[in-house]
Motif scaffolding. Sequence first.
Motif, PDB file in Angstrom:
ATOM      1  N   ARG A 171     -14.664   7.275   6.756  1.00 43.59           N
ATOM      2  CA  ARG A 171     -13.704   6.589   5.882  1.00 43.59           C
ATOM      3  C   ARG A 171     -13.445   5.152   6.282  1.00 43.59           C
ATOM      4  O   ARG A 171     -12.825   4.401   5.536  1.00 43.59           O
ATOM      5  N   GLY A 172     -13.886   4.764   7.480  1.00 42.82           N
ATOM      6  CA  GLY A 172     -13.756   3.379   7.895  1.00 42.82           C
ATOM      7  C   GLY A 172     -12.401   3.038   8.479  1.00 42.82           C
ATOM      8  O   GLY A 172     -11.592   3.907   8.797  1.00 42.82           O
ATOM      9  N   ARG A 173     -12.162   1.733   8.621  1.00 39.46           N
ATOM     10  CA  ARG A 173     -10.936   1.224   9.222  1.00 39.46           C
ATOM     11  C   ARG A 173      -9.760   1.310   8.252  1.00 39.46           C
ATOM     12  O   ARG A 173      -9.942   1.376   7.049  1.00 39.46           O
ATOM     13  N   GLU A 174      -8.560   1.287   8.817  1.00 40.99           N
ATOM     14  CA  GLU A 174      -7.352   1.353   7.989  1.00 40.99           C
ATOM     15  C   GLU A 174      -7.193   0.093   7.141  1.00 40.99           C
ATOM     16  O   GLU A 174      -7.363  -1.016   7.625  1.00 40.99           O
ATOM     17  N   ARG A 175      -6.873   0.279   5.855  1.00 43.25           N
ATOM     18  CA  ARG A 175      -6.469  -0.817   4.973  1.00 43.25           C
ATOM     19  C   ARG A 175      -5.544  -0.234   3.920  1.00 43.25           C
ATOM     20  O   ARG A 175      -5.737   0.898   3.477  1.00 43.25           O
ATOM     21  N   SER A 176      -4.533  -1.009   3.560  1.00 43.46           N
ATOM     22  CA  SER A 176      -3.473  -0.514   2.688  1.00 43.46           C
ATOM     23  C   SER A 176      -3.494  -1.204   1.332  1.00 43.46           C
ATOM     24  O   SER A 176      -3.831  -2.383   1.229  1.00 43.46           O
ATOM     25  N   ARG A 177      -3.112  -0.462   0.309  1.00 43.06           N
ATOM     26  CA  ARG A 177      -2.993  -1.022  -1.037  1.00 43.06           C
ATOM     27  C   ARG A 177      -1.782  -1.937  -1.117  1.00 43.06           C
ATOM     28  O   ARG A 177      -0.770  -1.697  -0.452  1.00 43.06           O
ATOM     29  N   PRO A 178      -1.834  -2.957  -1.965  1.00 42.39           N
ATOM     30  CA  PRO A 178      -0.629  -3.765  -2.202  1.00 42.39           C
ATOM     31  C   PRO A 178       0.497  -2.893  -2.724  1.00 42.39           C
ATOM     32  O   PRO A 178       0.294  -2.015  -3.558  1.00 42.39           O
ATOM     33  N   VAL A 179       1.697  -3.149  -2.248  1.00 41.97           N
ATOM     34  CA  VAL A 179       2.834  -2.304  -2.588  1.00 41.97           C
ATOM     35  C   VAL A 179       3.111  -2.314  -4.087  1.00 41.97           C
ATOM     36  O   VAL A 179       3.485  -1.273  -4.666  1.00 41.97           O
ATOM     37  N   GLU A 180       2.911  -3.455  -4.741  1.00 43.08           N
ATOM     38  CA  GLU A 180       3.211  -3.533  -6.168  1.00 43.08           C
ATOM     39  C   GLU A 180       2.289  -2.642  -6.989  1.00 43.08           C
ATOM     40  O   GLU A 180       2.706  -2.048  -7.992  1.00 43.08           O
ATOM     41  N   SER A 181       1.028  -2.528  -6.598  1.00 44.31           N
ATOM     42  CA  SER A 181       0.090  -1.668  -7.342  1.00 44.31           C
ATOM     43  C   SER A 181       0.483  -0.203  -7.215  1.00 44.31           C
ATOM     44  O   SER A 181       0.306   0.588  -8.149  1.00 44.31           O
ATOM     45  N   ILE A 182       1.039   0.173  -6.057  1.00 43.66           N
ATOM     46  CA  ILE A 182       1.482   1.556  -5.855  1.00 43.66           C
ATOM     47  C   ILE A 182       2.709   1.848  -6.710  1.00 43.66           C
ATOM     48  O   ILE A 182       2.780   2.881  -7.400  1.00 43.66           O
ATOM     49  N   VAL A 183       3.680   0.936  -6.691  1.00 47.57           N
ATOM     50  CA  VAL A 183       4.895   1.118  -7.481  1.00 47.57           C
ATOM     51  C   VAL A 183       4.566   1.182  -8.971  1.00 47.57           C
ATOM     52  O   VAL A 183       5.121   2.008  -9.714  1.00 47.57           O
ATOM     53  N   ASP A 184       3.623   0.340  -9.415  1.00 46.20           N
ATOM     54  CA  ASP A 184       3.222   0.358 -10.831  1.00 46.20           C
ATOM     55  C   ASP A 184       2.593   1.694 -11.212  1.00 46.20           C
ATOM     56  O   ASP A 184       2.835   2.216 -12.313  1.00 46.20           O
ATOM     57  N   GLU A 185       1.788   2.269 -10.308  1.00 41.49           N
ATOM     58  CA  GLU A 185       1.160   3.562 -10.602  1.00 41.49           C
ATOM     59  C   GLU A 185       2.207   4.678 -10.654  1.00 41.49           C
ATOM     60  O   GLU A 185       2.122   5.579 -11.493  1.00 41.49           O
ATOM     61  N   ILE A 186       3.192   4.609  -9.770  1.00 43.25           N
ATOM     62  CA  ILE A 186       4.273   5.605  -9.787  1.00 43.25           C
ATOM     63  C   ILE A 186       5.051   5.508 -11.098  1.00 43.25           C
ATOM     64  O   ILE A 186       5.404   6.528 -11.716  1.00 43.25           O
ATOM     65  N   LYS A 187       5.317   4.291 -11.565  1.00 43.56           N
ATOM     66  CA  LYS A 187       6.018   4.103 -12.841  1.00 43.56           C
ATOM     67  C   LYS A 187       5.206   4.687 -13.987  1.00 43.56           C
ATOM     68  O   LYS A 187       5.750   5.342 -14.891  1.00 43.56           O
ATOM     69  N   TYR A 188       3.905   4.468 -13.954  1.00 46.78           N
ATOM     70  CA  TYR A 188       3.019   5.004 -14.993  1.00 46.78           C
ATOM     71  C   TYR A 188       3.068   6.532 -15.012  1.00 46.78           C
ATOM     72  O   TYR A 188       3.174   7.155 -16.074  1.00 46.78           O
ATOM     73  N   LEU A 189       3.027   7.152 -13.820  1.00 46.92           N
ATOM     74  CA  LEU A 189       3.065   8.612 -13.738  1.00 46.92           C
ATOM     75  C   LEU A 189       4.420   9.156 -14.205  1.00 46.92           C
ATOM     76  O   LEU A 189       4.495  10.198 -14.851  1.00 46.92           O
ATOM     77  N   SER A 190       5.481   8.432 -13.877  1.00 50.40           N
ATOM     78  CA  SER A 190       6.809   8.844 -14.326  1.00 50.40           C
ATOM     79  C   SER A 190       6.898   8.813 -15.850  1.00 50.40           C
ATOM     80  O   SER A 190       7.440   9.742 -16.471  1.00 50.40           O
ATOM     81  N   ASP A 191       6.361   7.756 -16.454  1.00 46.92           N
ATOM     82  CA  ASP A 191       6.380   7.652 -17.917  1.00 46.92           C
ATOM     83  C   ASP A 191       5.559   8.759 -18.573  1.00 46.92           C
ATOM     84  O   ASP A 191       5.841   9.166 -19.705  1.00 46.92           O
TER      85      ASP A 191
END
Length: 522
Positions: free
Chosen positions: A261-281
Amino acid sequence: MLFKQLNLINCYRRHVLKYKDILLLHRKIYNSRNRCSSIIINEKKNENKFDGPSLKDFIANSLPEEQKVELVNDNDKIPYVDMTDLGQNRKVFIEVYGCQMNVNDAEIVWSILQDKGYTKTNSVYDADVALLITCAIRDSAENKVWTRIKQIRSVKRWRGKLEPLKVGILGCMAERLKEKLVSNSRGVIDLVAGPDSYRDLPRLLAKTEIGQKAINVILSYDETYAEIKPVKLNEDNITAYVSIMRGCDNMCTYCIVPFTRGRERSRPVESIVDEIKYLSDKGFKEVTLLGQNVNSYRDLSSTSHFIPSNHTLALGFKTVYKPKKSGVQFAELLSRVSEVDPEMRIRFTSPHPKDFPNEVLDVISEKSNVCKNVHLPAQCGNSEVLERMRRGYTRESYLNLAQHIRNRIPGVTYSSDFIAGFCGETDIEFEDTISLMETVKYHNAFLFAYSMREKTTAHRRYKDDVPYEVKIERVKRMFNIFRRDAEILNKHYIGTEQLILIEGYTFDLVPDYFSHIMWMPI
């Protein structure tokens, strides 16, 4: 005999009709390349002297008008090289093995292919492409995939050349074995793609359509698929997985994950929050945040609004890598995600015990929709074995953390991972694991016999000297201890009122009674 010949002709006719667009484009491009070969040579010689027509312009002149417009407007694609837009409604069968991250990867893969014109099927017999998203954490996981490959081989041979089935191996097993998968599969496997190569799948599939084997197992330092919105394979689900980071830097000696899986790297926080909003809708009721080391999340591209802490690790824990600084950490992300929809449950997995500072515990305690269930992987209960595993803590540190979390989050429940029979583990050392389980007490546990993996530090340094039969006996004993204690813990909820999430219905139950639904307190 005549019937057999007519059947063969009809089969060939259906095959030609199915792929006529690809065949015609191949033919036209081939003719165009022949007619333009001398022009290409001259163009290379004079490429710095003038800005004239490109090869694309000559190819466009030989194509129908509708294809010509698309070709001229698309500056990034050369049809005879990639043909990434030629899904042509071909049917894709996707099968998932292993962890929740692979489920999320399957949704990313399907999102990419659906965008390129592919359609989904739930039957390998009806598919034009079969993709297996695989796990490599243990021998048993890979053996399941090899068994499935043998089954698919018979399907592929039955289909023959007129209705070919393209087979791809994706994920961790693809990353570990690479081209060996193709050479050891007796011609069954056409495509191999690692976890960071899913964007390249349309091009790889296009290569297989012209009879080539396609392999891309390059690991990335920054790939997170942040802007790709996963498409759920099961549209009836009310729970969803959201990947927030990929890779792992812990380098535990037994674990293959950093190499697949390689080295650790994190998604931008805004992209995660946007996806959570989409799932909530969309009406989803529960979201699980995913990562190989989920609570080490750190978005270095964003500025944190939390008050910085002097302790980024739990007390008594250490790492083999230099501590990371600045950026949005897991506690802040968890807080922001929980505020998107107070009625949506939030879980996360799989964490490392070292990444539970007080800030994370306080968010879990204060946010009512963050489930009060903490996965706390111990792996072993003996300090010497933990040192050989390079886990970064001792037995005492783990027990102190478990008690600290209980003090900080009243009513918390635990789940954990345990490995039996790691290199050199004696009977006395194993007894420490049993006593740890009896001390902490878990509502859920994942118990495994140790399986040595190539490339890991344990493979280079240690000997897998615990007999298989001994490993199995130890797993059985751990299982009995876990079931005994879990039953006692669950009986405490008898007579209480709990909020549960019904994920589906079993039709053989009496309609008004749900006493057999499996559930776990939040």
